[in-house]
Write a protein that holds these residues in place. Structure first.
Motif, PDB file in Angstrom:
ATOM      1  N   LEU A 110       0.759  -1.281   0.090  1.00  0.00           N
ATOM      2  CA  LEU A 110      -0.155  -0.214   0.004  1.00  0.00           C
ATOM      3  C   LEU A 110       0.875   1.386   0.081  1.00  0.00           C
ATOM      4  CD1 LEU A 110      -2.764  -1.031   2.552  1.00  0.00           C
ATOM      5  CD2 LEU A 110      -2.944  -0.792   0.250  1.00  0.00           C
ATOM      6  N   GLN A 111       1.749   1.220   0.745  1.00  0.00           N
ATOM      7  CA  GLN A 111       2.794   2.154   0.914  1.00  0.00           C
ATOM      8  C   GLN A 111       3.588   2.712  -0.529  1.00  0.00           C
ATOM      9  OE1 GLN A 111       6.810   1.100   1.277  1.00  0.00           O
ATOM     10  NE2 GLN A 111       6.736   3.114  -0.075  1.00  0.00           N
ATOM     11  N   SER A 112       4.012   1.322  -1.355  1.00  0.00           N
ATOM     12  CA  SER A 112       4.409   1.601  -2.738  1.00  0.00           C
ATOM     13  C   SER A 112       3.361   2.250  -3.545  1.00  0.00           C
ATOM     14  CB  SER A 112       4.909   0.283  -3.007  1.00  0.00           C
ATOM     15  OG  SER A 112       5.416   0.462  -4.405  1.00  0.00           O
ATOM     16  N   ILE A 113       2.341   1.714  -3.591  1.00  0.00           N
ATOM     17  CA  ILE A 113       1.182   2.322  -4.385  1.00  0.00           C
ATOM     18  C   ILE A 113       0.730   3.849  -4.210  1.00  0.00           C
ATOM     19  CG2 ILE A 113      -1.272   1.984  -5.056  1.00  0.00           C
ATOM     20  CD1 ILE A 113      -1.170  -1.043  -4.402  1.00  0.00           C
ATOM     21  N   PHE A 114       0.691   4.078  -2.910  1.00  0.00           N
ATOM     22  CA  PHE A 114       0.292   5.518  -2.471  1.00  0.00           C
ATOM     23  C   PHE A 114       1.397   6.300  -2.905  1.00  0.00           C
ATOM     24  CE2 PHE A 114      -3.290   3.149  -0.468  1.00  0.00           C
ATOM     25  CZ  PHE A 114      -4.518   3.804  -1.247  1.00  0.00           C
ATOM     26  N   TRP A 115       2.448   5.978  -2.328  1.00  0.00           N
ATOM     27  CA  TRP A 115       3.469   7.146  -1.947  1.00  0.00           C
ATOM     28  C   TRP A 115       4.809   6.790  -2.750  1.00  0.00           C
ATOM     29  CZ3 TRP A 115       1.052   5.841   2.693  1.00  0.00           C
ATOM     30  CH2 TRP A 115       0.089   6.551   3.294  1.00  0.00           C
ATOM     31  N   GLY A 116       4.745   5.778  -3.628  1.00  0.00           N
ATOM     32  CA  GLY A 116       5.919   5.244  -4.367  1.00  0.00           C
ATOM     33  C   GLY A 116       7.350   4.851  -3.564  1.00  0.00           C
ATOM     34  N   ASN A 117       8.373   4.487  -3.889  1.00  0.00           N
ATOM     35  CA  ASN A 117       9.403   4.036  -3.459  1.00  0.00           C
ATOM     36  C   ASN A 117      10.563   4.905  -3.101  1.00  0.00           C
ATOM     37  OD1 ASN A 117       8.310   1.505  -3.008  1.00  0.00           O
ATOM     38  ND2 ASN A 117       8.719   1.054  -5.196  1.00  0.00           N
ATOM     39  N   ASP A 118      10.403   6.114  -3.330  1.00  0.00           N
ATOM     40  CA  ASP A 118      11.377   7.217  -3.038  1.00  0.00           C
ATOM     41  C   ASP A 118      11.687   7.641  -1.729  1.00  0.00           C
ATOM     42  OD1 ASP A 118      12.085   7.510  -5.777  1.00  0.00           O
ATOM     43  OD2 ASP A 118      10.362   8.964  -6.138  1.00  0.00           O
ATOM     44  N   VAL A 119      12.860   8.294  -1.263  1.00  0.00           N
ATOM     45  CA  VAL A 119      13.032   8.628  -0.225  1.00  0.00           C
ATOM     46  C   VAL A 119      12.357  10.061   0.063  1.00  0.00           C
ATOM     47  CG1 VAL A 119      14.871   9.399   1.812  1.00  0.00           C
ATOM     48  CG2 VAL A 119      15.132   7.297   0.353  1.00  0.00           C
ATOM     49  N   HIS A 120      11.877  10.315   0.956  1.00  0.00           N
ATOM     50  CA  HIS A 120      11.162  11.671   1.190  1.00  0.00           C
ATOM     51  C   HIS A 120      11.469  12.221   2.529  1.00  0.00           C
ATOM     52  CE1 HIS A 120       8.147  10.397  -1.832  1.00  0.00           C
ATOM     53  NE2 HIS A 120       7.935   9.334  -1.262  1.00  0.00           N
ATOM     54  N   SER A 121      11.561  13.754   2.500  1.00  0.00           N
ATOM     55  CA  SER A 121      12.025  14.422   3.817  1.00  0.00           C
ATOM     56  C   SER A 121      10.732  15.257   4.109  1.00  0.00           C
ATOM     57  CB  SER A 121      12.896  15.633   3.305  1.00  0.00           C
ATOM     58  OG  SER A 121      12.814  16.446   2.346  1.00  0.00           O
ATOM     59  N   VAL A 122      10.682  15.521   5.211  1.00  0.00           N
ATOM     60  CA  VAL A 122       9.648  16.241   5.994  1.00  0.00           C
ATOM     61  C   VAL A 122      10.194  17.696   6.879  1.00  0.00           C
ATOM     62  CG1 VAL A 122       7.779  16.302   7.718  1.00  0.00           C
ATOM     63  CG2 VAL A 122       8.185  14.276   6.589  1.00  0.00           C
ATOM     64  N   ALA A 123       9.666  18.808   6.273  1.00  0.00           N
ATOM     65  CA  ALA A 123      10.415  19.953   6.854  1.00  0.00           C
ATOM     66  C   ALA A 123      10.117  20.331   8.369  1.00  0.00           C
ATOM     67  CB  ALA A 123       9.822  21.072   5.956  1.00  0.00           C
ATOM     68  N   ILE A 124      10.854  20.804   8.780  1.00  0.00           N
ATOM     69  CA  ILE A 124      10.760  21.037  10.379  1.00  0.00           C
ATOM     70  C   ILE A 124      10.288  22.668  10.226  1.00  0.00           C
ATOM     71  CG2 ILE A 124      11.857  21.504  12.311  1.00  0.00           C
ATOM     72  CD1 ILE A 124      14.017  19.491  11.411  1.00  0.00           C
ATOM     73  N   PRO A 125       9.253  22.910  11.265  1.00  0.00           N
ATOM     74  CA  PRO A 125       8.660  24.071  11.231  1.00  0.00           C
ATOM     75  C   PRO A 125       9.776  25.138  11.720  1.00  0.00           C
ATOM     76  CG  PRO A 125       7.364  22.558  12.554  1.00  0.00           C
ATOM     77  CD  PRO A 125       8.548  21.973  11.933  1.00  0.00           C
TER      78      PRO A 125
END
Length: 288
Positions: A110-125
């Motif tokens: 499900l993770q692969s289908i919805f978000w792909g297999n790339d590495v993602h970053s999350v911005a710090i406020p």
């Protein structure tokens, strides 16, 4: 090395330990009360991280993303318990292992289908982006202090719920004597659904908090699942206090192991577990 360097490692170890506590407390609740060996616990950590990444991207704010991801994690945990886990209560542990392992594969797909297999970053406020200067050349990120503070607040809240509320009393009674709780007319299925949803949400929340630090990538929950089981074994199955102490011990051992014994860092946590089990086979706070 400067003393500030060891202070930074100490803070890193405590922060890592607090995150492990969120994971291990849910894991030990699920096993201690429901008797379920949940190999999919790391998948909830991964789902939480990806929900945080997705919703933070939509809203543009980490805090809003986390607030929106929490109810989704609760609903996801409840759905998994009702549709899958509820069929395992009277089954052998082998069925639990097989089904929860299947849940890992489903979650990864499900993770692969919805978000792909790339590495993602999350911005710090912006408010948490800075660092606290310890010396002229040593600083500590404010966001890591935020993670530790958030985990402390959650630990206090969890203690209050379990020790001071009627729900907590029921949960403790269910862990002690499930048959007696049923005999008193308490809906054990309702209790199990709540406990599993709580455990899943704690794991997902750990993933949300760690996403800006560790990035978000496929299989992020696999390695941390193993170390979470180590924490549960050290602390004693079913013990929240044990999960807290065990998580801090593992967090510090892992962090300082990488600094002081880099060639043996991968085995430090397991050596600690072996030492504890040699001394107390039931864990630090486990029942004999």
């Amino acid at each position: 090395m400067e003393s500030s360097f060891y202070l930074i490692q100490l803070l890193n170890g405590i922060q890592y330990g607090f995150l492990l506590f969120l994971l291990a407390s849910g894991l030990t609740l699920i096993f201690g009360i429901m008797g379920i060996i949940n190999l999919a616990h790391g998948a909830f950590y991964m789902i939480g991280a990806y929900l945080c990444y997705w919703l933070t991207g939509i809203t543009g704010n980490l805090f809003t993303g986390i607030l929106l991801a929490i109810p989704l994690s609760i609903l996801f945990g409840y759905a998994v318990e009702r549709l899958a886990i509820s069929h395992l209560y009277n089954r052998d542990h082998l069925y639990q292992v097989l089904l929860t392992y299947a849940l890992i594969l489903i979650a990864n797909e499900l993770q692969s289908i919805f978000w792909g297999n790339d590495v993602h970053s999350v911005a710090i406020p912006e408010v948490l982006k800075g660092s606290i200067q310890l010396t002229d050349n040593q600083a500590y990120p404010i966001y890591r202090l935020f993670i530790s503070s958030a985990c402390i607040v959650l630990a206090i809240l969890m203690y209050w719920v379990i020790q001071k509320t009627k729900l907590g009393m029921t949960i403790r009674a269910g862990a002690s004597n499930r048959e007696m709780v049923q005999a008193l007319g308490i809906n054990i299925n309702w209790l199990f659904a709540i406990v599993f949803s709580m455990g899943a949400t704690l794991a997902a929340l750990a993933g949300m908090l760690s996403a800006p630090v560790n990035s978000v990538y496929p299989g992020i929950g696999d390695n941390i699942l193993i170390i979470s089981f180590v924490v549960v074994v050290i602390g004693g199955i079913g013990s929240i206090k044990g999960a807290f102490i065990g998580a801090l011990l593992i967090g510090l051992a892992d962090t300082f192991g990488k600094v002081l014994l880099p060639e043996m860092a991968s085995m430090v946590a397991y050596a600690l577990m072996a030492a504890v089990l040699f001394w107390r086979p039931q864990g630090l706070f486990g029942k004999v």
